[in-house]
Motif scaffolding. Structure first.
Motif, PDB file in Angstrom:
ATOM      1  N   LEU A 113       0.838  -1.194   0.000  1.00 50.97           N
ATOM      2  CA  LEU A 113       0.000   0.000   0.000  1.00 50.97           C
ATOM      3  C   LEU A 113       0.877   1.249   0.000  1.00 50.97           C
ATOM      4  O   LEU A 113       1.770   1.378   0.835  1.00 50.97           O
ATOM      5  N   LYS A 114       0.608   2.139  -0.942  1.00 54.68           N
ATOM      6  CA  LYS A 114       1.294   3.424  -0.968  1.00 54.68           C
ATOM      7  C   LYS A 114       0.659   4.331   0.081  1.00 54.68           C
ATOM      8  O   LYS A 114      -0.501   4.141   0.447  1.00 54.68           O
ATOM      9  N   PRO A 115       1.393   5.319   0.591  1.00 48.82           N
ATOM     10  CA  PRO A 115       0.822   6.224   1.593  1.00 48.82           C
ATOM     11  C   PRO A 115      -0.491   6.874   1.155  1.00 48.82           C
ATOM     12  O   PRO A 115      -1.369   7.123   1.971  1.00 48.82           O
ATOM     13  N   VAL A 173      -6.759   0.220  15.942  1.00 47.73           N
ATOM     14  CA  VAL A 173      -6.931   0.468  14.505  1.00 47.73           C
ATOM     15  C   VAL A 173      -6.096   1.695  14.140  1.00 47.73           C
ATOM     16  O   VAL A 173      -6.383   2.805  14.560  1.00 47.73           O
ATOM     17  N   ALA A 174      -5.043   1.453  13.355  1.00 45.42           N
ATOM     18  CA  ALA A 174      -4.126   2.530  12.981  1.00 45.42           C
ATOM     19  C   ALA A 174      -4.623   3.305  11.772  1.00 45.42           C
ATOM     20  O   ALA A 174      -4.291   4.470  11.593  1.00 45.42           O
ATOM     21  N   GLY A 175      -5.408   2.661  10.922  1.00 44.92           N
ATOM     22  CA  GLY A 175      -5.901   3.326   9.728  1.00 44.92           C
ATOM     23  C   GLY A 175      -6.637   2.358   8.836  1.00 44.92           C
ATOM     24  O   GLY A 175      -6.858   1.192   9.189  1.00 44.92           O
ATOM     25  N   LEU A 176      -6.991   2.859   7.671  1.00 45.84           N
ATOM     26  CA  LEU A 176      -7.693   2.060   6.674  1.00 45.84           C
ATOM     27  C   LEU A 176      -6.922   2.146   5.369  1.00 45.84           C
ATOM     28  O   LEU A 176      -6.556   3.241   4.934  1.00 45.84           O
ATOM     29  N   GLY A 177      -6.668   0.999   4.760  1.00 41.51           N
ATOM     30  CA  GLY A 177      -5.991   0.970   3.482  1.00 41.51           C
ATOM     31  C   GLY A 177      -6.947   0.483   2.403  1.00 41.51           C
ATOM     32  O   GLY A 177      -7.784  -0.380   2.655  1.00 41.51           O
ATOM     33  N   ARG A 178      -6.825   1.057   1.237  1.00 41.66           N
ATOM     34  CA  ARG A 178      -7.722   0.685   0.151  1.00 41.66           C
ATOM     35  C   ARG A 178      -6.889   0.373  -1.087  1.00 41.66           C
ATOM     36  O   ARG A 178      -6.089   1.182  -1.525  1.00 41.66           O
ATOM     37  N   LYS A 179      -7.095  -0.816  -1.622  1.00 42.95           N
ATOM     38  CA  LYS A 179      -6.429  -1.200  -2.863  1.00 42.95           C
ATOM     39  C   LYS A 179      -7.506  -1.770  -3.775  1.00 42.95           C
ATOM     40  O   LYS A 179      -8.047  -2.845  -3.507  1.00 42.95           O
TER      41      LYS A 179
END
Length: 187
Positions: A146-148, A165-171
């Motif tokens: 995942l890119k920033p 939960v540190a964050g949400l990543g979307r690909k």
């Protein structure tokens, strides 16, 4: 000339236009075109808990192993499933589903085959400040890069004093819930 053609004419470059300011911007001080910094992707290990896809930074993962026999610890905190013997090293094994409120029952207690782990279940051995610790996952999905720009901070409603939960990543269409291993395993 129509209004549309006038707008197009104003938008596009004409050979008789003065573009000296644009060229200064496009060329660096060394006379070469500036280099565009490409985002460096971070690798995460993706896994499933219930029906959701979660991920932790791959640098925090020491290894992945099949679920071994776990020795329960009397009067231990609810998310501590027990300890496992990994090549002579005793490691605590946690169920983060309880902390995330995905389940109220430890994985070995629920289901028709109580006591037997599902075939896809794995233990992620994570590196933490307190030493290695195991985390029970329902299955491992694989490594995702995942890119920033693909990662967002967790929504304000999810942030707390010790939220994991540190964050949400979307690909593409897949959403990854990014966990902070230190917070997920904190007492």
């Amino acid at each position: 000339m129509s209004r549309f053609e006038a707008l197009l004419d104003a938008f596009f470059y004409r050979p008789d236009e003065d573009v000296s300011g644009l060229l200064d911007f496009a060329v660096g001080s060394d006379g070469l075109a500036p280099r565009v910094l490409e985002e460096e992707p971070t690798e995460y290990l993706a896994f499933r808990l219930e029906t959701e896809c979660y991920a932790v930074p791959i640098l925090t993962v020491r290894e992945i192993c099949k679920v071994p026999l776990l020795t329960e610890i009397p009067r231990a905190e609810p998310q501590l499933l027990g300890v496992m013997n990994l090549r002579g090293e005793l490691l605590p094994v946690y169920d983060v589903k309880l902390r995330l409120r995905l389940s109220e029952v430890p994985p070995l207690v629920a289901g028709p085959d109580a006591g037997l782990p599902p075939k896809a279940a794995r233990i992620l051995v994570l590196k933490t400040q307190d030493g290695p610790a195991g985390v029970w996952v329902d299955s491992v999905a694989g490594v995702v890069r995942l890119k920033p720009s693909m990662v967002e901070l967790s929504p304000a409603g999810l942030r707390g004093d010790r939220d994991c939960v540190a964050g949400l990543g979307r690909k593409g269409s897949q959403l990854y819930i990014l966990l902070d291993p230190e917070q997920a395993l904190a007492p």
